[in-house]
Scaffold this motif. Sequence first.
Motif, mmCIF file in Angstrom:
data_model
loop_
_atom_site.group_PDB
_atom_site.id
_atom_site.type_symbol
_atom_site.label_atom_id
_atom_site.label_comp_id
_atom_site.label_asym_id
_atom_site.label_seq_id
_atom_site.Cartn_x
_atom_site.Cartn_y
_atom_site.Cartn_z
ATOM 1 N N ASP A 1 -7.281 -7.977 12.480
ATOM 2 C CA ASP A 1 -6.781 -8.083 13.849
ATOM 3 C C ASP A 1 -5.741 -9.193 13.949
ATOM 4 N N LYS A 2 -6.025 -10.322 13.349
ATOM 5 C CA LYS A 2 -5.124 -11.478 13.403
ATOM 6 C C LYS A 2 -3.817 -11.204 12.682
ATOM 7 N N TYR A 3 -3.888 -10.542 11.536
ATOM 8 C CA TYR A 3 -2.691 -10.312 10.730
ATOM 9 C C TYR A 3 -1.962 -9.023 11.093
ATOM 10 N N ASP A 4 -2.543 -8.226 11.980
ATOM 11 C CA ASP A 4 -1.936 -6.961 12.405
ATOM 12 C C ASP A 4 -1.852 -5.964 11.248
ATOM 13 N N TRP A 5 -2.917 -5.896 10.479
ATOM 14 C CA TRP A 5 -3.008 -4.983 9.350
ATOM 15 C C TRP A 5 -3.900 -3.799 9.711
ATOM 16 N N VAL A 6 -3.860 -2.770 8.882
ATOM 17 C CA VAL A 6 -4.652 -1.552 9.044
ATOM 18 C C VAL A 6 -5.576 -1.424 7.847
ATOM 19 N N VAL A 7 -6.759 -0.849 8.049
ATOM 20 C CA VAL A 7 -7.632 -0.547 6.913
ATOM 21 C C VAL A 7 -7.688 0.968 6.717
ATOM 22 N N ALA A 8 -7.870 1.363 5.458
ATOM 23 C CA ALA A 8 -7.783 2.778 5.084
ATOM 24 C C ALA A 8 -9.088 3.539 5.264
ATOM 25 N N HIS A 9 -10.129 2.868 5.804
ATOM 26 C CA HIS A 9 -11.419 3.528 5.986
ATOM 27 C C HIS A 9 -11.931 3.935 4.594
ATOM 28 N N ASP A 10 -12.288 5.196 4.369
ATOM 29 C CA ASP A 10 -12.826 5.607 3.072
ATOM 30 C C ASP A 10 -11.784 6.305 2.201
ATOM 31 N N LEU A 11 -10.524 6.293 2.603
ATOM 32 C CA LEU A 11 -9.490 6.990 1.837
ATOM 33 C C LEU A 11 -9.043 6.143 0.647
ATOM 34 N N ASN A 12 -8.940 6.793 -0.513
ATOM 35 C CA ASN A 12 -8.438 6.078 -1.680
ATOM 36 C C ASN A 12 -6.945 5.791 -1.496
ATOM 37 N N PRO A 13 -6.345 4.964 -2.338
ATOM 38 C CA PRO A 13 -4.946 4.570 -2.111
ATOM 39 C C PRO A 13 -3.968 5.734 -2.023
ATOM 40 N N GLN A 14 -4.140 6.748 -2.887
ATOM 41 C CA GLN A 14 -3.173 7.845 -2.864
ATOM 42 C C GLN A 14 -3.313 8.708 -1.617
ATOM 43 N N LYS A 15 -4.522 8.848 -1.113
ATOM 44 C CA LYS A 15 -4.687 9.592 0.131
ATOM 45 C C LYS A 15 -4.232 8.749 1.323
ATOM 46 N N ALA A 16 -4.474 7.428 1.265
ATOM 47 C CA ALA A 16 -3.981 6.543 2.319
ATOM 48 C C ALA A 16 -2.460 6.597 2.394
ATOM 49 N N LYS A 17 -1.813 6.707 1.245
ATOM 50 C CA LYS A 17 -0.352 6.830 1.213
ATOM 51 C C LYS A 17 0.096 8.091 1.943
ATOM 52 N N ILE A 18 -0.571 9.210 1.701
ATOM 53 C CA ILE A 18 -0.210 10.470 2.353
ATOM 54 C C ILE A 18 -0.396 10.367 3.863
ATOM 55 N N LEU A 19 -1.518 9.841 4.307
ATOM 56 C CA LEU A 19 -1.774 9.756 5.745
ATOM 57 C C LEU A 19 -0.780 8.811 6.414
ATOM 58 N N ALA A 20 -0.492 7.675 5.783
ATOM 59 C CA ALA A 20 0.475 6.741 6.361
ATOM 60 C C ALA A 20 1.854 7.395 6.471
ATOM 61 N N ALA A 21 2.257 8.132 5.440
ATOM 62 C CA ALA A 21 3.565 8.777 5.474
ATOM 63 C C ALA A 21 3.646 9.809 6.590
ATOM 64 N N VAL A 22 2.602 10.627 6.720
ATOM 65 C CA VAL A 22 2.596 11.632 7.786
ATOM 66 C C VAL A 22 2.599 10.952 9.152
ATOM 67 N N ALA A 23 1.767 9.944 9.325
ATOM 68 C CA ALA A 23 1.685 9.255 10.619
ATOM 69 C C ALA A 23 3.007 8.610 10.993
ATOM 70 N N LEU A 24 3.698 8.047 9.993
ATOM 71 C CA LEU A 24 4.937 7.314 10.267
ATOM 72 C C LEU A 24 6.150 8.226 10.389
ATOM 73 N N THR A 25 5.947 9.535 10.424
ATOM 74 C CA THR A 25 7.041 10.411 10.834
ATOM 75 C C THR A 25 7.310 10.239 12.327
ATOM 76 N N ARG A 26 6.432 9.525 13.007
ATOM 77 C CA ARG A 26 6.613 9.147 14.402
ATOM 78 C C ARG A 26 6.474 7.631 14.501
ATOM 79 N N PRO A 27 7.079 7.010 15.509
ATOM 80 C CA PRO A 27 6.841 5.576 15.709
ATOM 81 C C PRO A 27 5.361 5.321 15.994
#
Length: 366
Positions: free
Chosen positions: A327-353
Amino acid sequence: MKLVHLTRRAACVLLLSAAGGLAAGPALAQTPPPGAAKPTVVIVATGGTIAGAGASALNSATYQAAKVPVDQLIAGLPELSSVANVRGEQAFQIASESFTNDKLVTLGKRVSTLLKDPAVSGVVVTHGTDTLEETSFFLNLVVRTDKPIVVVGSMRPGSAMSADGMLNLYDAVVLAASPSAKGKGVLVAMNDDILSGRDASKRVNIKTSAFSSPWGPLGMVVEGKTYWFRTLAKRHTAGSEFNIDEIEALPEVAIVYGSGSMNPALYDAAVQGGAKAIVHAGTGNGSVPNYAVDKLKAIRDKGVMIVRSTRVGEGGFVLRNAEQPDDKYDWVVAHDLNPQKAKILAAVALTRPQTTAELQRIFWEY
């Protein structure tokens, strides 16, 4: 020269001629009830080991991927005709480590278009196993349909003894043709298991049991019948807020792998490479070493999203505000997604602001 190819079906022997022709043994498929119209399934082929060939039947780990075209795969499995009306399309003919964001978008759009056809009951995507988990999760996020999408590969080429591709492909078509698979999200058919494309992952690289989920399979395919154990609780496909028809490109997202005595300059390189988000594949609970914290804080201040994931291979689960004050650093956690799946979700999400709070919501919900 002819090679004898053994599959897990003891009654089926596949012959692959030097010219690449395929023929198969006696049919074991379970046919639809008399009078029932057969569903239509489209196999979209992208290459990989399931379309590979080795120099001999002993070459199960040394071979050339993406050699056999989709029409030959279908011709070599006549049992499919008892399950569905099957046709094939050759989207790509590559090893899956060569998949790019552009290819993901192209594949997603084609699958979406096919499933808009009322005559098509489901789609099977044949895929190399190296990045199969990324593609299956991507499709799970962006294709708006309740029709079955099944991603399938193999760990051994068709030329190897005890090759697994034929039965995997048969199971995938059974799934794609099955009304019971509707609404369950993108599925992965490997080694008799029905896995969710959301959390299926490649755990070992030389066994047919390579794929699993930390939360277990959704079900199994046994002798042409589907058996279900659970359903996916996360949002997907028809229930997704994302739509491949509205996506033309994916932003760059980088993964920086955590280790003892890591070099924080790797994060700078990711930013210089145009990353809009960095997935930190940390140790344990997505831990960040004390000498890298200020670096990640400064990168976040520049507008790049920071996502804490974990390199833990089985059942990794990153807790928010544990190890680091997210919360303090304004970071996100990936929940249970491994790094490569977190990469996919972040990329899809960031197709929008996205604000950090919105991106975190997306990681909780998907």
